[in-house]
Design a protein around this motif. Structure first.
Motif, PDB file in Angstrom:
ATOM      1  N   PHE A  81     -21.588 100.184 114.967  1.00  0.00           N
ATOM      2  CA  PHE A  81     -21.237  99.345 113.657  1.00  0.00           C
ATOM      3  C   PHE A  81     -20.115 100.058 113.004  1.00  0.00           C
ATOM      4  O   PHE A  81     -19.801 101.489 113.301  1.00  0.00           O
ATOM      5  N   VAL A  82     -19.306  99.532 112.188  1.00  0.00           N
ATOM      6  CA  VAL A  82     -18.354  99.907 111.446  1.00  0.00           C
ATOM      7  C   VAL A  82     -18.455  99.693 109.976  1.00  0.00           C
ATOM      8  O   VAL A  82     -18.925  98.651 109.486  1.00  0.00           O
ATOM      9  N   GLU A  83     -18.228 100.830 109.312  1.00  0.00           N
ATOM     10  CA  GLU A  83     -18.543 100.800 107.770  1.00  0.00           C
ATOM     11  C   GLU A  83     -17.277 101.472 106.885  1.00  0.00           C
ATOM     12  O   GLU A  83     -16.614 102.126 107.496  1.00  0.00           O
ATOM     13  N   SER A  84     -17.079 100.770 105.827  1.00  0.00           N
ATOM     14  CA  SER A  84     -16.051 101.480 104.901  1.00  0.00           C
ATOM     15  C   SER A  84     -16.898 102.264 103.741  1.00  0.00           C
ATOM     16  O   SER A  84     -17.707 101.712 103.006  1.00  0.00           O
ATOM     17  N   THR A  85     -16.507 103.333 103.695  1.00  0.00           N
ATOM     18  CA  THR A  85     -17.576 104.288 102.872  1.00  0.00           C
ATOM     19  C   THR A  85     -16.675 105.400 101.659  1.00  0.00           C
ATOM     20  O   THR A  85     -17.278 106.255 101.399  1.00  0.00           O
ATOM     21  N   PRO A  86     -15.507 105.172 101.149  1.00  0.00           N
ATOM     22  CA  PRO A  86     -14.273 104.304 101.546  1.00  0.00           C
ATOM     23  C   PRO A  86     -13.492 104.661 102.680  1.00  0.00           C
ATOM     24  O   PRO A  86     -12.986 103.547 103.197  1.00  0.00           O
ATOM     25  N   ASP A  87     -13.725 105.510 103.415  1.00  0.00           N
ATOM     26  CA  ASP A  87     -13.090 105.739 104.651  1.00  0.00           C
ATOM     27  C   ASP A  87     -13.501 104.961 105.774  1.00  0.00           C
ATOM     28  O   ASP A  87     -15.063 104.710 105.694  1.00  0.00           O
ATOM     29  N   THR A  88     -13.285 104.490 106.917  1.00  0.00           N
ATOM     30  CA  THR A  88     -13.791 103.772 107.730  1.00  0.00           C
ATOM     31  C   THR A  88     -14.442 104.796 108.852  1.00  0.00           C
ATOM     32  O   THR A  88     -13.876 105.673 109.207  1.00  0.00           O
ATOM     33  N   VAL A  89     -15.789 104.456 108.946  1.00  0.00           N
ATOM     34  CA  VAL A  89     -16.460 105.138 109.817  1.00  0.00           C
ATOM     35  C   VAL A  89     -17.171 104.317 110.870  1.00  0.00           C
ATOM     36  O   VAL A  89     -17.694 103.146 110.672  1.00  0.00           O
ATOM     37  N   ILE A  90     -16.948 104.579 112.098  1.00  0.00           N
ATOM     38  CA  ILE A  90     -17.557 103.898 113.131  1.00  0.00           C
ATOM     39  C   ILE A  90     -18.698 104.814 113.741  1.00  0.00           C
ATOM     40  O   ILE A  90     -18.672 106.036 114.033  1.00  0.00           O
ATOM     41  N   THR A  91     -19.636 104.190 114.002  1.00  0.00           N
ATOM     42  CA  THR A  91     -20.858 104.839 114.709  1.00  0.00           C
ATOM     43  C   THR A  91     -21.209 104.294 116.134  1.00  0.00           C
ATOM     44  O   THR A  91     -21.233 103.111 116.184  1.00  0.00           O
ATOM     45  N   LEU A  92     -21.106 105.218 117.053  1.00  0.00           N
ATOM     46  CA  LEU A  92     -21.281 104.652 118.277  1.00  0.00           C
ATOM     47  C   LEU A  92     -22.771 104.629 118.804  1.00  0.00           C
ATOM     48  O   LEU A  92     -23.904 104.938 117.923  1.00  0.00           O
ATOM     49  N   THR A  93     -23.101 103.932 119.605  1.00  0.00           N
ATOM     50  CA  THR A  93     -24.457 103.701 120.005  1.00  0.00           C
ATOM     51  C   THR A  93     -25.465 105.257 120.551  1.00  0.00           C
ATOM     52  O   THR A  93     -26.527 105.053 120.267  1.00  0.00           O
ATOM     53  N   ASN A  94     -24.542 106.375 120.709  1.00  0.00           N
ATOM     54  CA  ASN A  94     -25.175 107.619 120.797  1.00  0.00           C
ATOM     55  C   ASN A  94     -25.368 108.352 119.458  1.00  0.00           C
ATOM     56  O   ASN A  94     -25.843 109.493 119.471  1.00  0.00           O
ATOM     57  N   GLY A  95     -25.099 107.761 118.341  1.00  0.00           N
ATOM     58  CA  GLY A  95     -25.033 108.221 117.144  1.00  0.00           C
ATOM     59  C   GLY A  95     -23.882 108.820 116.465  1.00  0.00           C
ATOM     60  O   GLY A  95     -23.883 109.379 115.314  1.00  0.00           O
ATOM     61  N   VAL A  96     -22.954 109.231 117.417  1.00  0.00           N
ATOM     62  CA  VAL A  96     -21.609 110.112 117.068  1.00  0.00           C
ATOM     63  C   VAL A  96     -21.026 109.081 116.001  1.00  0.00           C
ATOM     64  O   VAL A  96     -20.650 107.950 116.076  1.00  0.00           O
ATOM     65  N   LYS A  97     -20.371 109.665 114.934  1.00  0.00           N
ATOM     66  CA  LYS A  97     -19.720 109.225 113.884  1.00  0.00           C
ATOM     67  C   LYS A  97     -18.309 109.436 113.865  1.00  0.00           C
ATOM     68  O   LYS A  97     -17.972 110.721 114.174  1.00  0.00           O
ATOM     69  N   LEU A  98     -17.190 108.501 113.799  1.00  0.00           N
ATOM     70  CA  LEU A  98     -16.010 108.586 113.911  1.00  0.00           C
ATOM     71  C   LEU A  98     -15.432 108.369 112.586  1.00  0.00           C
ATOM     72  O   LEU A  98     -15.530 107.169 112.272  1.00  0.00           O
ATOM     73  N   VAL A  99     -14.443 109.060 112.093  1.00  0.00           N
ATOM     74  CA  VAL A  99     -13.938 108.684 110.637  1.00  0.00           C
ATOM     75  C   VAL A  99     -12.309 108.376 111.078  1.00  0.00           C
ATOM     76  O   VAL A  99     -11.807 109.199 111.931  1.00  0.00           O
ATOM     77  N   VAL A 100     -11.877 107.155 110.945  1.00  0.00           N
ATOM     78  CA  VAL A 100     -10.642 106.874 111.543  1.00  0.00           C
ATOM     79  C   VAL A 100      -9.931 106.148 110.236  1.00  0.00           C
ATOM     80  O   VAL A 100     -10.142 105.856 109.297  1.00  0.00           O
ATOM     81  N   LYS A 101      -8.454 106.197 110.475  1.00  0.00           N
ATOM     82  CA  LYS A 101      -7.509 105.594 109.393  1.00  0.00           C
ATOM     83  C   LYS A 101      -7.405 104.272 109.315  1.00  0.00           C
ATOM     84  O   LYS A 101      -7.254 103.630 108.168  1.00  0.00           O
ATOM     85  N   GLU A 102      -7.718 103.451 110.361  1.00  0.00           N
ATOM     86  CA  GLU A 102      -7.676 102.119 110.375  1.00  0.00           C
ATOM     87  C   GLU A 102      -8.806 101.430 109.462  1.00  0.00           C
ATOM     88  O   GLU A 102      -9.865 101.997 109.364  1.00  0.00           O
ATOM     89  N   SER A 103      -8.529 100.406 108.975  1.00  0.00           N
ATOM     90  CA  SER A 103      -9.502  99.619 108.082  1.00  0.00           C
ATOM     91  C   SER A 103     -10.591  98.957 108.949  1.00  0.00           C
ATOM     92  O   SER A 103     -10.325  99.066 110.201  1.00  0.00           O
ATOM     93  N   VAL A 104     -11.628  98.474 108.581  1.00  0.00           N
ATOM     94  CA  VAL A 104     -12.620  97.901 109.113  1.00  0.00           C
ATOM     95  C   VAL A 104     -12.194  96.507 110.030  1.00  0.00           C
ATOM     96  O   VAL A 104     -12.464  96.328 111.109  1.00  0.00           O
ATOM     97  N   ASP A 105     -11.463  95.734 109.155  1.00  0.00           N
ATOM     98  CA  ASP A 105     -10.782  94.752 109.771  1.00  0.00           C
ATOM     99  C   ASP A 105      -9.741  95.034 110.856  1.00  0.00           C
ATOM    100  O   ASP A 105      -9.687  94.311 111.835  1.00  0.00           O
ATOM    101  N   GLU A 106      -9.087  95.976 110.518  1.00  0.00           N
ATOM    102  CA  GLU A 106      -8.114  96.611 111.784  1.00  0.00           C
ATOM    103  C   GLU A 106      -9.104  96.927 113.004  1.00  0.00           C
ATOM    104  O   GLU A 106      -8.656  96.594 114.363  1.00  0.00           O
TER     105      GLU A 106
END
Length: 75
Positions: free
Chosen positions: A21-46
């Motif tokens: 899943f992808v969430e805005s917290t307000p940074d965009t955080v992507i959670t992978l299926t293995n539990g790793v979380k990635l903070v990215v510059k792109e918006s959720v929509d991007e």
């Protein structure tokens, strides 16, 4: 695979199939299926748009490869 940017603008590539899943917290955080979380510059929509484009390329390739096989079996 989709290309994304970390907060420091460093590019990296992630396998879109492993995004849970992808969430805005307000940074965009992507959670992978293995539990790793990635903070990215792109918006959720991007991120969503990049995943959609990736999936389109995959499915277009599958459809392209299936159509010639169907024609061989029909003829």
């Amino acid at each position: 695979m989709i290309k994304l940017r970390r907060i420091n603008n460093k590019e990296f590539v992630v396998n879109a199939d492993f995004i849970e899943f992808v969430e805005s917290t307000p940074d965009t955080v992507i959670t992978l299926t293995n539990g790793v979380k990635l903070v990215v510059k792109e918006s959720v929509d991007e991120v969503i748009e990049k995943v959609i484009e990736y999936k389109k390329r995959i499915f277009e390739g599958i459809i392209f490869n299936i159509q010639p096989m169907q024609k061989e079996h029909e003829g």
